[in-house]
Design a protein around this motif. Structure first.
Motif, PDB file in Angstrom:
ATOM      1  N   GLN A   1      34.390  41.341   8.305  1.00 40.28           N
ATOM      2  CA  GLN A   1      35.175  40.317   7.622  1.00 40.28           C
ATOM      3  C   GLN A   1      36.231  39.725   8.559  1.00 40.28           C
ATOM      4  O   GLN A   1      36.439  38.506   8.587  1.00 40.28           O
ATOM      5  CB  GLN A   1      35.855  40.906   6.380  1.00 40.28           C
TER       6      GLN A   1
ATOM      7  N   GLY B   1      34.581  37.535  11.187  1.00 40.96           N
ATOM      8  CA  GLY B   1      34.206  36.259  10.568  1.00 40.96           C
ATOM      9  C   GLY B   1      35.397  35.332  10.436  1.00 40.96           C
ATOM     10  O   GLY B   1      35.299  34.128  10.705  1.00 40.96           O
ATOM     11  N   GLU B   2      36.523  35.888  10.047  1.00 46.25           N
ATOM     12  CA  GLU B   2      37.738  35.069   9.901  1.00 46.25           C
ATOM     13  C   GLU B   2      38.223  34.574  11.253  1.00 46.25           C
ATOM     14  O   GLU B   2      38.682  33.441  11.382  1.00 46.25           O
ATOM     15  CB  GLU B   2      38.829  35.865   9.192  1.00 46.25           C
TER      16      GLU B   2
ATOM     17  N   GLY C   1      36.311  33.903  13.819  1.00 46.67           N
ATOM     18  CA  GLY C   1      35.394  32.807  14.158  1.00 46.67           C
ATOM     19  C   GLY C   1      35.717  31.530  13.403  1.00 46.67           C
ATOM     20  O   GLY C   1      35.734  30.442  13.986  1.00 46.67           O
ATOM     21  N   ARG C   2      36.005  31.659  12.088  1.00 45.61           N
ATOM     22  CA  ARG C   2      36.353  30.477  11.288  1.00 45.61           C
ATOM     23  C   ARG C   2      37.651  29.842  11.773  1.00 45.61           C
ATOM     24  O   ARG C   2      37.773  28.614  11.844  1.00 45.61           O
ATOM     25  CB  ARG C   2      36.462  30.848   9.807  1.00 45.61           C
ATOM     26  N   ALA C   3      38.636  30.681  12.121  1.00 46.44           N
ATOM     27  CA  ALA C   3      39.925  30.145  12.585  1.00 46.44           C
ATOM     28  C   ALA C   3      39.773  29.423  13.919  1.00 46.44           C
ATOM     29  O   ALA C   3      40.350  28.358  14.126  1.00 46.44           O
ATOM     30  CB  ALA C   3      40.949  31.277  12.697  1.00 46.44           C
TER      31      ALA C   3
ATOM     32  N   LYS D   1      37.041  27.987  15.055  1.00 44.53           N
ATOM     33  CA  LYS D   1      36.314  26.747  14.771  1.00 44.53           C
ATOM     34  C   LYS D   1      37.221  25.745  14.063  1.00 44.53           C
ATOM     35  O   LYS D   1      37.233  24.556  14.393  1.00 44.53           O
ATOM     36  CB  LYS D   1      35.087  27.055  13.913  1.00 44.53           C
ATOM     37  N   GLY D   2      37.990  26.220  13.082  1.00 46.29           N
ATOM     38  CA  GLY D   2      38.883  25.341  12.324  1.00 46.29           C
ATOM     39  C   GLY D   2      39.950  24.697  13.178  1.00 46.29           C
ATOM     40  O   GLY D   2      40.368  23.567  12.926  1.00 46.29           O
TER      41      GLY D   2
ATOM     42  N   THR E   1      32.964  36.668  17.903  1.00 52.70           N
ATOM     43  CA  THR E   1      32.494  35.566  17.058  1.00 52.70           C
ATOM     44  C   THR E   1      31.000  35.658  16.782  1.00 52.70           C
ATOM     45  O   THR E   1      30.500  35.014  15.869  1.00 52.70           O
ATOM     46  CB  THR E   1      32.836  34.194  17.679  1.00 52.70           C
TER      47      THR E   1
ATOM     48  N   HIS F   1      47.326  33.498  10.986  1.00 51.84           N
ATOM     49  CA  HIS F   1      47.307  34.125   9.659  1.00 51.84           C
ATOM     50  C   HIS F   1      48.454  35.120   9.539  1.00 51.84           C
ATOM     51  O   HIS F   1      48.781  35.817  10.498  1.00 51.84           O
ATOM     52  CB  HIS F   1      46.004  34.908   9.440  1.00 51.84           C
TER      53      HIS F   1
END
Length: 109
Positions: free
Chosen positions: A33, A36-37, A39-41, A43-44, A67, A88
């Protein structure tokens, strides 16, 4: 002629690592988890892996591994630190004592 094989579908739990019989399933799920976060951060924020490694303080190959879901050898604490470096807030709350073993869970808001 085709021989039809019967396909059995079994509903899994909420933890694929436990379903696969991994010894440290809870830890693996949490690390998954967090990865994944991360990787999303990345990318974002539209960071290149080179930009991400500078921000995170780890080399580009580790960023790539994380990632891609290859986080073996990286502690949960380190992943939490990386999530925080990506902006975060990380909050750890210790609940009251119970008569059963406690649990560790992540909550993303």
């Amino acid at each position: 002629m085709y021989e039809q094989n019967e396909i059995t579908i079994e509903e899994g739990s909420s933890n694929v690592y436990a379903d696969l019989g991994c010894v440290h399933a809870g830890e693996m799920q949490r690390k998954s988890q967090l990865a994944g976060e991360i990787g999303r951060a990345i990318k974002g924020r539209r960071l290149t892996q080179e930009d991400a490694d500078a921000l995170l303080g780890i080399d580009q190959s580790k960023v790539s591994c994380i990632t891609r879901g290859r986080f073996r050898g990286i502690s949960e604490a380190k992943l939490l630190e990386l999530v925080a470096r990506l902006g975060h807030d990380v909050r750890i709350v210790i609940g009251p004592v119970r008569r059963r073993p406690g649990k560790i869970e992540l909550k993303f808001v």
